[in-house]
Design an enzyme around this catalytic site. Sequence first.
Site, PDB file in Angstrom:
ATOM      1  N   HIS A  18       0.866  -1.180   0.000  1.00  0.00           N
ATOM      2  CA  HIS A  18       0.000   0.000   0.000  1.00  0.00           C
ATOM      3  C   HIS A  18       0.899   1.226   0.000  1.00  0.00           C
ATOM      4  O   HIS A  18       1.555   1.505   1.002  1.00  0.00           O
ATOM      5  CB  HIS A  18      -0.903   0.013   1.239  1.00  0.00           C
ATOM      6  CG  HIS A  18      -1.850  -1.140   1.288  1.00  0.00           C
ATOM      7  ND1 HIS A  18      -3.099  -1.099   0.717  1.00  0.00           N
ATOM      8  CD2 HIS A  18      -1.736  -2.384   1.818  1.00  0.00           C
ATOM      9  CE1 HIS A  18      -3.719  -2.269   0.908  1.00  0.00           C
ATOM     10  NE2 HIS A  18      -2.906  -3.060   1.580  1.00  0.00           N
TER      11      HIS A  18
ATOM     12  N   ASP B 189       2.170  -7.078   2.531  1.00  0.00           N
ATOM     13  CA  ASP B 189       1.005  -6.261   2.933  1.00  0.00           C
ATOM     14  C   ASP B 189       1.498  -5.005   3.670  1.00  0.00           C
ATOM     15  O   ASP B 189       0.939  -4.608   4.699  1.00  0.00           O
ATOM     16  CB  ASP B 189       0.013  -7.047   3.788  1.00  0.00           C
ATOM     17  CG  ASP B 189      -1.358  -6.367   3.876  1.00  0.00           C
ATOM     18  OD1 ASP B 189      -1.531  -5.286   3.275  1.00  0.00           O
ATOM     19  OD2 ASP B 189      -2.236  -6.907   4.552  1.00  0.00           O
TER      20      ASP B 189
ATOM     21  N   HIS C  15       1.009   3.600   8.286  1.00  0.00           N
ATOM     22  CA  HIS C  15       0.106   4.537   8.954  1.00  0.00           C
ATOM     23  C   HIS C  15       0.956   5.503   9.766  1.00  0.00           C
ATOM     24  O   HIS C  15       2.028   5.132  10.251  1.00  0.00           O
ATOM     25  CB  HIS C  15      -0.862   3.806   9.889  1.00  0.00           C
ATOM     26  CG  HIS C  15      -1.880   2.971   9.175  1.00  0.00           C
ATOM     27  ND1 HIS C  15      -2.866   3.518   8.398  1.00  0.00           N
ATOM     28  CD2 HIS C  15      -2.044   1.628   9.108  1.00  0.00           C
ATOM     29  CE1 HIS C  15      -3.613   2.540   7.887  1.00  0.00           C
ATOM     30  NE2 HIS C  15      -3.124   1.386   8.300  1.00  0.00           N
TER      31      HIS C  15
END
Lengths: 316, 443
Positions: free
Chosen positions: B72, B315, B319
């Site tokens: 991501h 994955d 954050h």
Amino acid sequence: MILKSKDVLGLEEMSAEEILGVLEIAARFRAVFDRPVRSVPIMRGRTVVNFFHEPSTRTRISFELAEKRLSADIVNFSTATSSFKKGETLRDTAENLAAMKIDMLIIRHSSAGAAAYLAGVLECSVINAGDGAHEHPTQGLLDIMTMRQRLGDLRGKKVTIIGDIAHSRVARSNIWGLTKLGAEVTLCGPPTMVPGALEKLGVKVEHDLKRAVARADVLNVLRIQLERHASKSFPSNREYHRMYGITEEIVRGLKPEAFILHPGPMNRDVEIASEVADGPRQVILDQVANGVAVRMALIYLLSGGDPGALGGGQAA
Amino acid sequence: MDWSWKRIPAEFLVTNVRLCTQGKLGKRKGFLHVRKGRIEGLGVGSPTMEGLPVLDGAGLVCAPGFVDLHVHFREPGQEEKETVATGSLAAAAGGFTSVVTMPNTSPAIDNSGMVRYLIDRGRDAGLCRIFPTGAISPGRQGEAMCEFGDMVAAGAVGFTDDGSPVPNGNLMANALKYAGMLGVPIISHAEDLTIVGNGVMHAGYWSARLGLAGMARASEDSSTFRDIELARASGGHLHVAHVSTRGAVEIIRRAKSEGVHVTAEATPHHFSLDHSRCREYSPLFKMNPPLRESEDVNAVAEGLADGTLDCIATDHAPHTATEKEYQFDQAPFGVTGLETALGVGITYLVNSGVMDLGRLVELMTEKPARALNLPVGRLEEGAEADFVLFDPEKEWVVRAEGFKSRSRNSSYLGEKLSGKVAATFMRGRLTWLDPELAPRGED
């Protein structure tokens, strides 16, 4: 030193000796309640902050009363009046509190682990007044104090906790404290509310109420949170009452000396029948009085109070 | 000629390295000959080529650049967490030369213009190949199909609503058929939201003890089963993302033996950590799917060893520190992974005896490339020179300050890992150099 830590986060962290030590001091404070002047000037000039990030009436009032009876300066703030809704992190809140130089923080928070987090970042003492579904140690202590007043030593005594154990911080604190003191704990409720995994903590799980209470010395009846209908963990209040409500019929099947605790506020005729709630077996008002005493004891001990400086009281 | 890291020549030799490719770690020292961004030759020994600069590999392992099927990079929309540029640097530092980006950005990657945009951003950064996936449904709303054909033409390598499942089984069935026609997989985020409800960690002993809402295995198992049956019926290619349960491993194993076109990946955290790590309520152990029980951790590791699971994918889910400072139940799901993947793989799979280093490297290079038909992942003559030099025995402690990712939400902070990347090359160009581990050269 009765308490080894600067904080009271849960009964999981406390030893049996610490629990009994706190209860002994609580008994001495309890004796003060019957005097005409009920306050003692032990905490004069010290500031206690009651930070309630979740609605609470009883626990907050009980803490406030305990603080006032110790003559502490008190500041209350709760969700509605704090900046929490705007998304401030707990760390920012904590840093603000630290800058204001408070002496003690009482925290009620909807997130499990919140009290431990604050205790880790703050130098002052922190008392957990309930964190999510994790622990509610002062409730656990006042429940145990109430049981010991009637039963004395809890070793081998049978305590049955009935209700939504999965979502109950009261249940977890009871489980940790009672098992440390040697009581035999049974959890009762439908499997949607009583996770079998908890048996690993050294308790029994029993879904049949009559079997669960037949040999019990104490019942601790938890409040059913009616809003949990949404999670479909029970079909209706009516069915809950039929299967797990403490009715007069259930009470007739109890041992003659068995008594009933409830942390309040009660949902009459859901988890407990009105007649039982008003009947001779319940000790709910003792719990309320003991709650103030337990909280006074914790605040006193965490502030460095000398156990020997207090007068004698009845042993809890 | 002497080697200088300052200016990587167009043609050079890497010598004194242990080549690791096609599942095997070479026993004897070998060499790699790079010319104009491609592999000109490779083999054992040390050839003499007059006038060619020589990088003495000092006994390091030389493997294909790592390939990660699941990252991501948060761009566009959440650049405070990561960008294609910072993510690419994190990838290079972890030894990766190719990554497959997930489309759950804001807005989502749900049209060919967005696919091209990501590829362009990757090219601008120039540190890592970006292979974008597209969303299955516009806005990841789970209601209709995106323009798969147009997006594949723009460079999309597969489709997924990752981050969320596709609750509508009919849409999933059609997506598998349609993507199958185009020769690309549908990547399944196998989760049943009606089962997990407001869960924040694995449902089991620790969730019960900690008072945190649980996410039952049945959510992942039943959804994996549904998607596999849809793949069987459609003949399309299903790739199962981040497998975390023993049940899902078994379902995939059986489907493969029955000839269903299914591939699967597992993350480093799911083969190394279990749910007891949540005991102190640290959101650095909060991710979806959650850390499960030791029997699941072992099943995932065995699935990787025996080929039920095709590859390791991180994955990588950055954050901000602030977001991960919220309480466990409030903090977002996800942890970073690119810069710790090799160390976690060596520490938890190789050093523990689950597999040898050759197999681990295969699970991070050739196998993932093959699962998604990416033209990378092998050291062979004529291939583009994407390769990594690493020291499998180098011990290091994971520190927040050491990360190149914009975020530092790693589950391994403070942990000692074995295995660290010394240098990464993409198309023969240096993309990462660890100053401490770099083989000698003039600086």
